[in-house]
Design an enzyme around this catalytic site. Structure first.
Site, PDB file in Angstrom:
ATOM      1  N   PRO A 155      30.969  18.200  28.531  1.00  0.00           N
ATOM      2  CA  PRO A 155      30.770  19.402  29.351  1.00  0.00           C
ATOM      3  C   PRO A 155      32.053  20.054  29.883  1.00  0.00           C
ATOM      4  CG  PRO A 155      30.273  17.458  30.640  1.00  0.00           C
ATOM      5  CD  PRO A 155      30.584  16.981  29.246  1.00  0.00           C
ATOM      6  N   CYS A 156      32.857  20.566  28.974  1.00  0.00           N
ATOM      7  CA  CYS A 156      34.082  21.240  29.411  1.00  0.00           C
ATOM      8  C   CYS A 156      33.771  22.537  30.162  1.00  0.00           C
ATOM      9  CB  CYS A 156      35.021  21.485  28.233  1.00  0.00           C
ATOM     10  SG  CYS A 156      34.299  22.427  26.900  1.00  0.00           S
ATOM     11  N   HIS A 157      32.518  23.006  30.081  1.00  0.00           N
ATOM     12  CA  HIS A 157      32.134  24.201  30.842  1.00  0.00           C
ATOM     13  C   HIS A 157      32.159  23.942  32.345  1.00  0.00           C
ATOM     14  CE1 HIS A 157      28.316  22.035  30.226  1.00  0.00           C
ATOM     15  NE2 HIS A 157      27.959  22.545  31.406  1.00  0.00           N
TER      16      HIS A 157
END
Length: 186
Positions: A155-157
């Site tokens: 989850p780099c968001h």
């Protein structure tokens, strides 16, 4: 009787420098954030991309894995594709999907830290750099986030600027904002 939630993904990290074992099968389908493509190596899902068109997705896969043979196989990957899209849409998983995660030692360290950011929360690139014991490596942390080929699974968001502003996302800032807002509503 206790109920146990099913984890959506099993995170399998390849030894750094070890190539993906191909060929890579791929399939795509629609979601609320656009088309989603998954690529599966012999070890698991090695790519999850989001874009507006199937052609753009195949281009991303080709760019990410230029030496691998790529084979479209909607039928073989239908169950995994459904599972990934269900996760994206915040529906409960029916089974766990194996991931095949490559990257350098540093990238893997960053990606592991990303997986510990709870859904609905964010942290800054600076905070993430501290978490991986490299407070001076904020740009390298941002680079590791940009190198992620497993949208939503890693989850780099959930990483934002120190001032809380939403910037830089491989699949577009509008999608990053939508993912963060969607998680916060849950």
């Amino acid at each position: 009787m206790e109920s146990h939630a099913i984890a959506p993904f099993r995170y399998n990290f390849r030894a750094p420098g070890l190539s993906v074992r191909g060929p890579i099968l791929f399939a795509h389908g629609p979601s609320s954030l656009g088309q989603v493509l998954i690529g599966r190596s012999q070890a698991g899902i090695c790519a999850i991309f989001i874009d507006d068109s199937a052609d753009a997705l195949v281009g991303q896969l080709t760019q990410a894995f230029p030496r691998e043979k790529l084979l479209r196989d909607q039928a073989a990957l239908q169950e995994d594709l459904h599972q990934v899209i269900a996760f994206l849409e915040r529906m409960p998983p029916t089974h766990a999907v194996d991931l095949d995660i490559g990257g350098t030692p540093f990238q893997q360290k960053v990606w592991r830290a990303l997986c510990h950011i709870p859904s609905g929360q964010t942290c800054s690139y600076t905070e993430l750099a501290r978490q991986v014991c490299r407070p001076d490596a904020v740009r390298a942390v941002a680079g590791a986030c940009a190198s992620n080929v497993l949208a939503i699974a890693i989850p780099c968001h959930r990483v934002v600027r120190s001032d809380g502003s939403i910037t830089g996302y491989r699949w577009g800032i509008a999608r990053k904002r939508a993912l963060i807002e969607q998680e916060r509503r849950q």
